[in-house]
Design a protein around this motif. Sequence first.
Motif, PDB file in Angstrom:
ATOM      1  N   ASP A 191       0.856  -1.177   0.000  1.00 18.58           N
ATOM      2  CA  ASP A 191       0.000   0.000   0.000  1.00 18.58           C
ATOM      3  C   ASP A 191       0.900   1.238   0.000  1.00 18.58           C
ATOM      4  O   ASP A 191       2.096   1.158   0.270  1.00 18.58           O
ATOM      5  CB  ASP A 191      -0.894  -0.015   1.237  1.00 18.58           C
ATOM      6  N   ILE A 192       0.306   2.391  -0.285  1.00 14.98           N
ATOM      7  CA  ILE A 192       1.085   3.627  -0.337  1.00 14.98           C
ATOM      8  C   ILE A 192       1.172   4.293   1.032  1.00 14.98           C
ATOM      9  O   ILE A 192       2.237   4.709   1.482  1.00 14.98           O
ATOM     10  CB  ILE A 192       0.475   4.609  -1.356  1.00 14.98           C
ATOM     11  N   PHE A 217       2.289  -2.001  -6.315  1.00 19.24           N
ATOM     12  CA  PHE A 217       1.723  -1.020  -5.390  1.00 19.24           C
ATOM     13  C   PHE A 217       0.197  -1.067  -5.424  1.00 19.24           C
ATOM     14  O   PHE A 217      -0.411  -1.345  -6.464  1.00 19.24           O
ATOM     15  CB  PHE A 217       2.206   0.391  -5.735  1.00 19.24           C
ATOM     16  N   ILE A 218      -0.390  -0.792  -4.263  1.00 16.97           N
ATOM     17  CA  ILE A 218      -1.845  -0.783  -4.107  1.00 16.97           C
ATOM     18  C   ILE A 218      -2.260   0.611  -3.656  1.00 16.97           C
ATOM     19  O   ILE A 218      -1.727   1.134  -2.677  1.00 16.97           O
ATOM     20  CB  ILE A 218      -2.300  -1.815  -3.050  1.00 16.97           C
ATOM     21  N   THR A 219      -3.204   1.217  -4.358  1.00 17.68           N
ATOM     22  CA  THR A 219      -3.616   2.573  -3.998  1.00 17.68           C
ATOM     23  C   THR A 219      -5.030   2.866  -4.480  1.00 17.68           C
ATOM     24  O   THR A 219      -5.477   2.313  -5.482  1.00 17.68           O
ATOM     25  CB  THR A 219      -2.654   3.610  -4.599  1.00 17.68           C
ATOM     26  N   ALA A 220      -5.721   3.729  -3.741  1.00 16.13           N
ATOM     27  CA  ALA A 220      -7.038   4.203  -4.165  1.00 16.13           C
ATOM     28  C   ALA A 220      -6.917   5.406  -5.088  1.00 16.13           C
ATOM     29  O   ALA A 220      -7.919   5.857  -5.651  1.00 16.13           O
ATOM     30  CB  ALA A 220      -7.884   4.558  -2.944  1.00 16.13           C
ATOM     31  N   PHE A 221      -5.691   5.931  -5.246  1.00 14.42           N
ATOM     32  CA  PHE A 221      -5.486   7.142  -6.045  1.00 14.42           C
ATOM     33  C   PHE A 221      -4.360   6.932  -7.053  1.00 14.42           C
ATOM     34  O   PHE A 221      -3.261   7.495  -6.908  1.00 14.42           O
ATOM     35  CB  PHE A 221      -5.179   8.331  -5.131  1.00 14.42           C
ATOM     36  N   PRO A 222      -4.600   6.113  -8.086  1.00 21.04           N
ATOM     37  CA  PRO A 222      -3.529   5.804  -9.034  1.00 21.04           C
ATOM     38  C   PRO A 222      -3.004   7.019  -9.771  1.00 21.04           C
ATOM     39  O   PRO A 222      -1.842   7.055 -10.173  1.00 21.04           O
ATOM     40  CB  PRO A 222      -4.209   4.829 -10.011  1.00 21.04           C
ATOM     41  N   GLU A 223      -3.853   8.036  -9.939  1.00 19.92           N
ATOM     42  CA  GLU A 223      -3.406   9.216 -10.678  1.00 19.92           C
ATOM     43  C   GLU A 223      -2.259   9.933  -9.983  1.00 19.92           C
ATOM     44  O   GLU A 223      -1.510  10.691 -10.604  1.00 19.92           O
ATOM     45  CB  GLU A 223      -4.577  10.191 -10.890  1.00 19.92           C
ATOM     46  N   ARG A 224      -2.101   9.686  -8.652  1.00 18.54           N
ATOM     47  CA  ARG A 224      -0.993  10.316  -7.931  1.00 18.54           C
ATOM     48  C   ARG A 224       0.351   9.683  -8.280  1.00 18.54           C
ATOM     49  O   ARG A 224       1.403  10.291  -8.073  1.00 18.54           O
ATOM     50  CB  ARG A 224      -1.234  10.223  -6.424  1.00 18.54           C
ATOM     51  N   LYS A 239      -7.581   0.355  -5.734  1.00 16.56           N
ATOM     52  CA  LYS A 239      -8.674   0.020  -4.821  1.00 16.56           C
ATOM     53  C   LYS A 239      -9.959   0.668  -5.302  1.00 16.56           C
ATOM     54  O   LYS A 239      -9.936   1.811  -5.787  1.00 16.56           O
ATOM     55  CB  LYS A 239      -8.361   0.537  -3.412  1.00 16.56           C
ATOM     56  N   PRO A 240     -11.114  -0.006  -5.158  1.00 12.12           N
ATOM     57  CA  PRO A 240     -11.268  -1.391  -4.725  1.00 12.12           C
ATOM     58  C   PRO A 240     -10.825  -2.349  -5.839  1.00 12.12           C
ATOM     59  O   PRO A 240     -10.981  -2.038  -7.016  1.00 12.12           O
ATOM     60  CB  PRO A 240     -12.769  -1.505  -4.462  1.00 12.12           C
TER      61      PRO A 240
END
Length: 264
Positions: A191-192, A217-224, A239-240
């Motif tokens: 996770d980030i 990597f796992i993230t709810a905000f890939p654009e970052r 995520k999800p």
Amino acid sequence: MSLSTRVAPHLPYLRRFARALTGTQASGDTYVAAVLESLIADPSILSPVSNPRIALYRTLCTFWATVPLNGQAEDAQPGWESTVQGRLSHIPGPARQAFLLSALEGFDRRDVAEILSCSDAEVETLFDDANRQITDMIASDILIIEDEPLIALDIEDTITSLGHRSVGIARTHREAVRLARDKPPQLVLSDIQLADGSSGIDAVNEILRSFDVPVIFITAFPERLLTGERPEPAFLITKPFSPDMVRALIAQALFFDLRSKKAA
């Protein structure tokens, strides 16, 4: 609506797909750049009646199948990326495309058929081929860095159901480094944002000083993370996520890691 307005929302995900397909940021971005150049030369690719997202992926897949850009080198690429070209030849390209389009990008079977310009029956055959290849992957030791207990357990259940082994779950930077030192993993799922307020990226970077392993990597905000600046992760779960998405990315990451499979 301008061309850039129609295309921009899809670019981070197109770049993610391209990098997962080719195995490196450099090669993936080269294909995306070719797609954009094609759109500028012929905007009718995104006709008013077409789905722009499908048109973008269809154009990229067409280029990938016909234009040999995969071999472009990337400066200071990790050891696992240096094996990409040899390993790509062992897994059918269309099958990998079909599986990633569905599991990673969320396209349904009909969309996959349209993107790959094939029939529904041919798509099912491609998925069968991909599943056989993934089943052939050897079991690997995976470190999970995730501070949300339910998500961590869900990931652990998913990887063990695929025949892999969990070396442990870390909730903080310190735990992650300790676990990696005690039980060296063959792959890291991270996770980030971690429980101690630290960055999963920082934890991974410290681990990579001692172990050259692929990282997802796992993230709810890939654009970052998908900003176009270097370095970027070649493998990214949003995520999800679904078990199929995790399965697809683990198979891809291990495929590009020489140590994950015995030499033929």
